[in-house]
Design a protein around this motif. Sequence first.
Motif, short mmCIF file in Angstrom:
data_model
loop_
_atom_site.label_atom_id
_atom_site.label_comp_id
_atom_site.label_asym_id
_atom_site.label_seq_id
_atom_site.Cartn_x
_atom_site.Cartn_y
_atom_site.Cartn_z
N GLN A 39 0.78 -1.20 0.07
CA GLN A 39 0.11 0.03 0.03
C GLN A 39 0.90 1.42 -0.14
OE1 GLN A 39 -1.10 -2.72 2.02
NE2 GLN A 39 -2.37 -3.27 0.57
N THR A 40 2.04 1.28 0.56
CA THR A 40 2.75 2.44 0.52
C THR A 40 4.12 2.31 -0.20
OG1 THR A 40 4.30 1.49 2.52
CG2 THR A 40 2.23 2.77 2.88
N VAL A 41 4.46 1.23 -0.90
CA VAL A 41 5.68 1.16 -1.37
C VAL A 41 5.58 1.82 -2.90
CG1 VAL A 41 7.27 -0.40 -2.81
CG2 VAL A 41 6.70 -0.74 -0.43
N PRO A 42 6.21 2.94 -3.51
CA PRO A 42 6.02 3.30 -4.83
C PRO A 42 6.08 2.40 -5.99
CG PRO A 42 7.64 4.58 -3.81
CD PRO A 42 7.23 3.41 -2.93
N GLU A 43 5.19 2.25 -6.98
CA GLU A 43 5.20 1.44 -7.93
C GLU A 43 6.53 1.03 -8.68
OE1 GLU A 43 2.70 -0.54 -9.39
OE2 GLU A 43 1.58 0.13 -7.61
N LYS A 44 7.46 2.11 -8.75
CA LYS A 44 8.69 1.84 -9.04
C LYS A 44 9.46 0.56 -8.32
CE LYS A 44 13.13 4.18 -9.90
NZ LYS A 44 13.92 5.49 -10.18
N TRP A 45 9.26 0.37 -7.24
CA TRP A 45 9.81 -0.73 -6.59
C TRP A 45 9.07 -1.97 -6.43
CZ3 TRP A 45 14.59 0.39 -7.00
CH2 TRP A 45 14.88 1.75 -6.90
N LYS A 46 7.95 -2.11 -7.28
CA LYS A 46 7.31 -3.53 -7.32
C LYS A 46 7.22 -4.00 -8.44
CE LYS A 46 3.40 -1.38 -4.74
NZ LYS A 46 1.82 -0.86 -4.83
N VAL A 47 7.43 -5.57 -8.52
CA VAL A 47 7.44 -6.29 -9.59
C VAL A 47 6.38 -7.09 -9.50
CG1 VAL A 47 8.81 -8.09 -11.11
CG2 VAL A 47 10.07 -6.27 -9.71
N TYR A 48 5.51 -7.23 -10.70
CA TYR A 48 4.38 -8.07 -10.70
C TYR A 48 4.68 -9.55 -11.85
CZ TYR A 48 1.77 -4.16 -9.07
OH TYR A 48 1.34 -3.02 -8.44
N TYR A 49 4.38 -10.62 -11.58
CA TYR A 49 4.51 -11.70 -12.63
C TYR A 49 3.22 -12.60 -12.12
CZ TYR A 49 7.38 -13.57 -8.60
OH TYR A 49 7.72 -13.92 -7.34
#
Length: 266
Positions: A39-49
């Motif tokens: 909920q708080t981590v910026p999208e830049k630091w997320k990986v989806y798979y």
Amino acid sequence: MKKFKHILLSILFCLCLFPSSIYGQTSIQVTYPYGSSPQTVPEKWKVYYTDNVTGNQIIDLYGQIHIGSKAVHCVEPNVSALNGASDYQAMSMESIYSPSLCQEAGWIYALGLQKDPSNEMDLACQILLWKLLDQSVSNFTYHSDIQAKMDQVNQNIQIMKTPVCFETNDVLLDGYGKENSITLLDSSNVFEHYIEKENNGIHYLKEGNSLTVWLEPGDNPEGSLSFDCFYSSDEALSSTVYISNTSQNVLSLEKSIPNNVKINVS
């Protein structure tokens, strides 16, 4: 990293720091530079798979994990790395993976993290390692800044894989002095990225993708030159995989042997 399955929390570490007890120490260090909540981590630091077996979408959050001072990387996406696990056994990467996979993993490290220690590059290299070593997940989605770093690494790997194409690798000189030199031009346009590895008594001038060679009195009349791509093969070491029965396997990367070109002169 932390991974989230359909909003349910499942703690797994991506750039995994594992028990420093592997090296005779007793603790590990796990940090989340941008937080540990989706909920708080910026999208830049997320990986989806997508997990190819269950079809679940996984969300990974960027984290940093070390064994002592050495960063290690996850081998398998979507597998938990348990903080404090201490049943790791070290194995050479070559005993588990094919030579070509080992070589490319070492190039990812050498041409990525060794050139650019940024967090963006760290995450980019982890994704590249997953894509190289594991086929259990697919449909990766990540930030454009991470893609840009991956593109840099892939571009350099492509240069590494591209053979130098001189007109010949066996040069026959008619006499001494630069006036009798021969200039070779690399039609692949990658030689500019090569550095001297060995010179057995030959004069030469390297300019971009061209190489001019000649002999002076006292030079070896049957010498040779060799060049390594990007870095010296003397820097190459074997990477190590740490295997656990209870936790995520991790990879301690080293540079692998770079591409090389040799010129024989007579």
